[in-house]
Design a protein around this motif. Structure first.
Motif, short mmCIF file in Angstrom:
data_model
loop_
_atom_site.label_atom_id
_atom_site.label_comp_id
_atom_site.label_asym_id
_atom_site.label_seq_id
_atom_site.Cartn_x
_atom_site.Cartn_y
_atom_site.Cartn_z
N THR A 1 3.19 1.56 -3.66
CA THR A 1 2.58 1.62 -4.98
C THR A 1 1.55 2.74 -5.07
O THR A 1 0.99 3.17 -4.06
N GLU A 2 1.30 3.20 -6.27
CA GLU A 2 0.27 4.21 -6.51
C GLU A 2 -0.87 3.57 -7.28
O GLU A 2 -0.66 2.86 -8.27
N SER A 3 -2.09 3.80 -6.83
CA SER A 3 -3.29 3.35 -7.53
C SER A 3 -3.35 1.84 -7.74
O SER A 3 -3.90 1.36 -8.72
N ALA B 1 0.82 -1.21 0.00
CA ALA B 1 0.00 0.00 0.00
C ALA B 1 0.85 1.26 0.00
O ALA B 1 0.51 2.26 -0.64
N ARG B 2 1.98 1.20 0.71
CA ARG B 2 2.86 2.37 0.80
C ARG B 2 3.76 2.53 -0.41
O ARG B 2 4.18 3.64 -0.75
N GLY C 1 -2.04 8.16 3.31
CA GLY C 1 -1.59 9.28 2.48
C GLY C 1 -1.58 8.96 1.00
O GLY C 1 -1.64 9.86 0.15
N LYS C 2 -1.49 7.67 0.67
CA LYS C 2 -1.54 7.23 -0.73
C LYS C 2 -2.98 7.02 -1.21
O LYS C 2 -3.22 6.55 -2.32
N GLY C 3 -3.94 7.29 -0.33
CA GLY C 3 -5.34 7.12 -0.70
C GLY C 3 -5.91 5.76 -0.35
O GLY C 3 -7.03 5.43 -0.75
N VAL C 4 -5.16 4.97 0.41
CA VAL C 4 -5.61 3.63 0.78
C VAL C 4 -6.42 3.69 2.07
O VAL C 4 -6.06 4.41 3.02
N GLU D 1 1.28 6.49 6.17
CA GLU D 1 1.82 6.56 4.81
C GLU D 1 0.86 5.92 3.81
O GLU D 1 0.67 6.43 2.70
N ALA D 2 0.24 4.81 4.20
CA ALA D 2 -0.71 4.15 3.31
C ALA D 2 -1.94 5.02 3.09
O ALA D 2 -2.41 5.20 1.96
#
Length: 277
Positions: free
Chosen positions: A176-178, A173-174, A201-204, A198-199
Motif C-alpha cells: 500500500t501507499e500512504s 506496508a509493502r 522504500g515505501k516510506g514505512v 521494500e517497506a
C-alpha cells in the motif's frame, strides 16, 4: 511441517481489559490507554492508532489481548486487534502436543505421535489461512486501509505483527501507499530479506525483533537485511539471544530469558511508535 515453535509456548494469565465490537465488518478487540479515557493530551489525543495482527492463535489465546492492553497502556495509542484469520485461529489444543514433541526426554515414538497429531491441526490451518494466501493478505490490506481512512487529519497508523501477523504487517506496508507509517514485527512468518527493505522504500519505519534461535528464520536472512538497511534511521533491529520463534507473544513458561525478552520487545515497540506516530 513449518517451525514447531510456531505452535509452542504458553497461554498468558490475566484478564483483558479492552472491549470487542464490529469495526469495518470485522470483530475487533479494542485496547484503549487509560490516559486517553481520562482526556490526557499528547500522543493520547493524537488520534494515531496501532493495528495488531496476531500470531496464528488469534482470538483463541488471551496473549494477544493482554499484549494489546500492555501496548496501549505504555504507548498511549489505541490498539486494534482484528479477528481476521480466515476460519479463526489455530486451536490452543496443539500447544501441549508440541510440548510433547519438544520435550528433551521424548522418545522417538512419542515424537512421532506428536507430529502425527499436530498435523491434524496444522495442515487444515495452512490450507485455509497460510500467511501467504491472498485471502489473508487482501483482508489485512482492506482492514488497514479502512482504519487509516477514518483517522483524524494528521493521525498516523502503526501496525504490529507477531508470527503470522508479522508477515501480514510487512505485506500491508509493502502493498500500500500512504497507509502505514510505522511497523513493529516480531519473528515474522515466511520472511524474506527483501521484505523490510521494500517497506522502508515505501516510506514505512520498520522495527524488527528477531529470535536468535528461530527455526523458521535463519540469521542469514537477517544479515542480508542488515547489510541493506544498516544505518538507515527508518530501520531498527534487535536480536534476542537464547529465544525461539514466538517468544514476544508466547514466552515458554519457566524460561526466564524469554519472559525478560518479551518485556524488552514490548518496550522496543513502544519506543518505536512514540518516535514515529
Amino acid at each position: 511441517m513449518s517451525c514447531p515453535d510456531c505452535f509452542r509456548g504458553g497461554a498468558a494469565t490475566g484478564t483483558p481489559s479492552g472491549t470487542t465490537k464490529q469495526l469495518h465488518g470485522v470483530s475487533t478487540y479494542i485496547a484503549s490507554p487509560k490516559s486517553q479515557q481520562e482526556g490526557a493530551s499528547g500522543a493520547e489525543n493524537s488520534g494515531s492508532t496501532i493495528i495488531l495482527y496476531t500470531d496464528a492463535f488469534g482470538f483463541l489465546l488471551p496473549n494477544n489481548f493482554l499484549l494489546a492492553d500492555a501496548l496501549a497502556a505504555k504507548s498511549g495509542f489505541t490498539v486494534l486487534v482484528p479477528d481476521i484469520i480466515p476460519g479463526g485461529g489455530m486451536s490452543p489444543a496443539i500447544l501441549p502436543i508440541m510440548d510433547t514433541y519438544a520435550a528433551p526426554d521424548a522418545s522417538m515414538l512419542s515424537k512421532a505421535w506428536a507430529i502425527g497429531r499436530a498435523m491434524t491441526y496444522f495442515i487444515p490451518f495452512l490450507m485455509r489461512a497460510g500467511p501467504q494466501k491472498e485471502v489473508c493478505n487482501a483482508a489485512c490490506v482492506e482492514y488497514a486501509s479502512a482504519v487509516k481512512k477514518e483517522l483524524p487529519a494528521g493521525a498516523k497508523l502503526g501496525i504490529s505483527g507477531y508470527c503470522w501477523g508479522g508477515y501480514q504487517a510487512l505485506y500491508v506496508a509493502r502493498a500500500t501507499e500512504s497507509v502505514v507509517d510505522a511497523v513493529f514485527i516480531a519473528h515474522p512468518a515466511k520472511y524474506e530479506a527483501t521484505h523490510a527493505a521494500e517497506a522502508v522504500g515505501k516510506g514505512v519505519k520498520v522495527s524488527f525483533a528477531h529470535a536468535s534461535e528461530d527455526m523458521a528464520l535463519p540469521m542469514a536472512k537477517i544479515e542480508e537485511t542488515k547489510k541493506e538497511l544498516d544505518g538507515n534511521e527508518a530501520f531498527d533491529l534487535r536480536v534476542y539471544e537464547g529465544c525461539v520463534h514466538g517468544f514476544a507473544v508466547r514466552a515458554i513458561p519457566g524460561k526466564e530469558i524469554e519472559a525478560k525478552a518479551a518485556d524488552e520487545a514490548l518496550e522496543q515497540a513502544v519506543k518505536w511508535y512514540k518516535k514515529w506516530l
